[in-house]
Design a protein around this motif. Sequence first.
Motif, PDB file in Angstrom:
ATOM      1  N   THR A  89      -6.202  17.405  44.518  1.00  0.00           N
ATOM      2  CA  THR A  89      -6.357  16.723  43.234  1.00  0.00           C
ATOM      3  C   THR A  89      -7.629  15.869  43.259  1.00  0.00           C
ATOM      4  OG1 THR A  89      -5.228  14.707  43.917  1.00  0.00           O
ATOM      5  CG2 THR A  89      -3.839  16.497  43.078  1.00  0.00           C
ATOM      6  N   ASP A  90      -8.043  15.406  42.070  1.00  0.00           N
ATOM      7  CA  ASP A  90      -9.230  14.551  41.983  1.00  0.00           C
ATOM      8  C   ASP A  90      -9.061  13.307  42.829  1.00  0.00           C
ATOM      9  OD1 ASP A  90     -10.319  16.355  40.290  1.00  0.00           O
ATOM     10  OD2 ASP A  90     -10.096  15.160  38.461  1.00  0.00           O
ATOM     11  N   ARG A  94     -15.989  16.021  37.338  1.00  0.00           N
ATOM     12  CA  ARG A  94     -14.946  16.026  38.369  1.00  0.00           C
ATOM     13  C   ARG A  94     -14.326  17.409  38.537  1.00  0.00           C
ATOM     14  NH1 ARG A  94     -13.364  10.766  36.346  1.00  0.00           N
ATOM     15  NH2 ARG A  94     -11.727  11.731  35.102  1.00  0.00           N
ATOM     16  N   SER A  95     -14.117  18.086  37.416  1.00  0.00           N
ATOM     17  CA  SER A  95     -13.439  19.379  37.555  1.00  0.00           C
ATOM     18  C   SER A  95     -14.374  20.398  38.219  1.00  0.00           C
ATOM     19  CB  SER A  95     -12.866  19.849  36.217  1.00  0.00           C
ATOM     20  OG  SER A  95     -13.786  20.613  35.527  1.00  0.00           O
ATOM     21  N   ARG A 126     -14.377  19.613  41.904  1.00  0.00           N
ATOM     22  CA  ARG A 126     -13.127  20.040  42.525  1.00  0.00           C
ATOM     23  C   ARG A 126     -13.157  21.542  42.790  1.00  0.00           C
ATOM     24  NH1 ARG A 126      -9.517  18.476  38.756  1.00  0.00           N
ATOM     25  NH2 ARG A 126      -9.470  20.552  37.862  1.00  0.00           N
ATOM     26  N   ILE A 130     -18.860  12.825  43.624  1.00  0.00           N
ATOM     27  CA  ILE A 130     -17.426  12.535  43.460  1.00  0.00           C
ATOM     28  C   ILE A 130     -17.223  11.047  43.199  1.00  0.00           C
ATOM     29  CG2 ILE A 130     -15.280  12.273  44.785  1.00  0.00           C
ATOM     30  CD1 ILE A 130     -15.318  15.057  44.133  1.00  0.00           C
ATOM     31  N   HIS A 133     -16.061   8.993  39.582  1.00  0.00           N
ATOM     32  CA  HIS A 133     -14.758   8.339  39.608  1.00  0.00           C
ATOM     33  C   HIS A 133     -14.776   7.137  38.672  1.00  0.00           C
ATOM     34  CE1 HIS A 133     -10.878   8.077  41.507  1.00  0.00           C
ATOM     35  NE2 HIS A 133     -11.024   6.776  41.643  1.00  0.00           N
TER      36      HIS A 133
END
Lengths: 166, 457
Positions: B71-72, B128-129, B132, B202, B206
């Motif tokens: 997960t993030d 973020r996606s 990931r 990352i 955030h």
Amino acid sequence: MTSGSAAYERRSAAPVIAPVRPRKLAKVPFVELAEGRLQGVVSSGSDVERVYVSSITAGDHGLSCNTNNNRPCGGLSGGTRACNHLRALADAAVAQYGLDRVARYLKVTVPDGSDDLWSGLHTTTAPNRAAEVFAGFLRHLAYLEVPSTTEPLPDLHWFPAAGAVS
Amino acid sequence: MLADALRAAPAGLDEAFTLIDGLDDALVHGLARIDEERAAALESFAAAFTGSPLAGRVTDSIGKIIAGTVTDDHLAVLAGARAALTGAVHDALLDVLDEALGRTREPWPAPATGPTTPAAGHLPAGARSWLRELAIAGWRGVDHELAGGAAQAVQALLAAPGGRRLAVLLDGFAAELRSAAPVAGLDRIPVRRWADLWARAILLAHDGFPAPTAVPADGRFLPLGVDLHEHPTAFRAQAHGLLESPDGQVRLVRASVAAAKVDTISGPSAWRMLSAYPVFLTALAGHRGVEIAGMPLTPAGDLLWDESCAVAGEPADPFATARVRLGAVTAASASPLDRHPAAIAEPVLLEGYTAGADTIDLGGVTLAVDHDRLPAAGPLTPALIAASTACLGLLRWDGGWVVQPLAVQATVRKKPVVVHTADWALGPTEAKAAKAEAAAGTAVEVLRERAGRLLRK
């Protein structure tokens, strides 16, 4: 003892992209190696409002050439013999990236001692990608309108300006 | 004494990098494909945090990732833990250097519950996606589609206030992945570099990444040397210099201006993109000081350049400035999340050395010259460095100490010359380079004309 002899894999500033070489942009304002294609935009010789959107796919060397209004190029007309726009595109790419990088990206084997990309291309036809590539060109141009900034941007230490004449 | 510092390896350095490399190697193959060996490396990474405030979260996140849940939040913990290690290495290296140079460093101010980056919220979600997906696929799994997957996020961030830093980082990173895709066929992968860029992105993506709080500063800014940064869509000139305050304090500071550009605008003509900063460029090209009044200065030592707070001052030879003032200067600390060995760029004046083809022998240590940081946009060349007797440069660390020259005093054909990286800030001063720049510079005009014709339809 000499410092600074770390392996490429363990260097934060390992160079990945060679700086592009300067070239004239009037005829071919935009070239990129992206999405598995050599693609770009070629100015029309007769009409300043019109551009041709041309591409060559990596691997199977599929050719495509259309105007930005999605009309097929008369020179290529759906065939496998490159039109002048595709030739200009390839010449610009070689000028910008060097023959080696273009040949590697397109998966072309250029005969030893030859500097002609076309001698290694076995061309086929490819679907029309004009809309995507033209959108990419507009995004590219839009960078010129992004305002400058005086933020510290610490991450740019990973991106040194290189390319001094040795 | 500097030689001793450059030869020394701080205690724990190798151990820290063994842990970092274990994590970085997992990112080569992707978090979806963690074999026993890579799982063991990740478990040792987690175990290293035992007893630290991060211990619980690192153990939990790594356990979940090994079990297949990425997960993030898990990735943010992973990137944060990696930043803690690179930060510790940064501090250890800089401590040794500061002691050898006699450089005082102000501690980072106690954390305030200050504002966070305005980009927080929905905007970085796209970033973020993508990050990931990259972590799950691993560098070896990056194909053309995945490499191109950040485009929309970058466009949105570029247009948003507070989104610029992440946009510039992602754009440079994505360009490398695009040029290398499909990565599975690549001979050598820049493992640490891509893990660095990924981990920084990352953290920046955030919610709640701390924003610097600046206070107004007055005094005289005396540039020492200029570091140039570039990737396909960014060009930045960062001047390292001294700030003499009215109260007599002398601080080591930086000032920088950055522009968006495209890959075909490169070399000396890239300076054209910075034409909105005439006071800055004139000071750099003419080796002048700048009188500043009320210009924001961050605790990390970054002047947030504002032309309306700056007036061009008197000529000030950077070598003379360095000889007189650099020895007793006070430096700033890096912002906690920006601490990383690759972010070390300490201005130094080197003299009395023996220059080789690609090294500088200081007596007791031979320092490699970082030729990958010599820009096409300036007149400084490896040949000039090899002929130099004095050098203003940045000490950097990338698996070992290297020097990045920013200016040299050299002897060419029996005549003394002084060459700085930013001598061409207002255009090349040498006839041949000026002619080449005039030809290449038309690129900017051609593209602006095209933009004017096509973008406003």
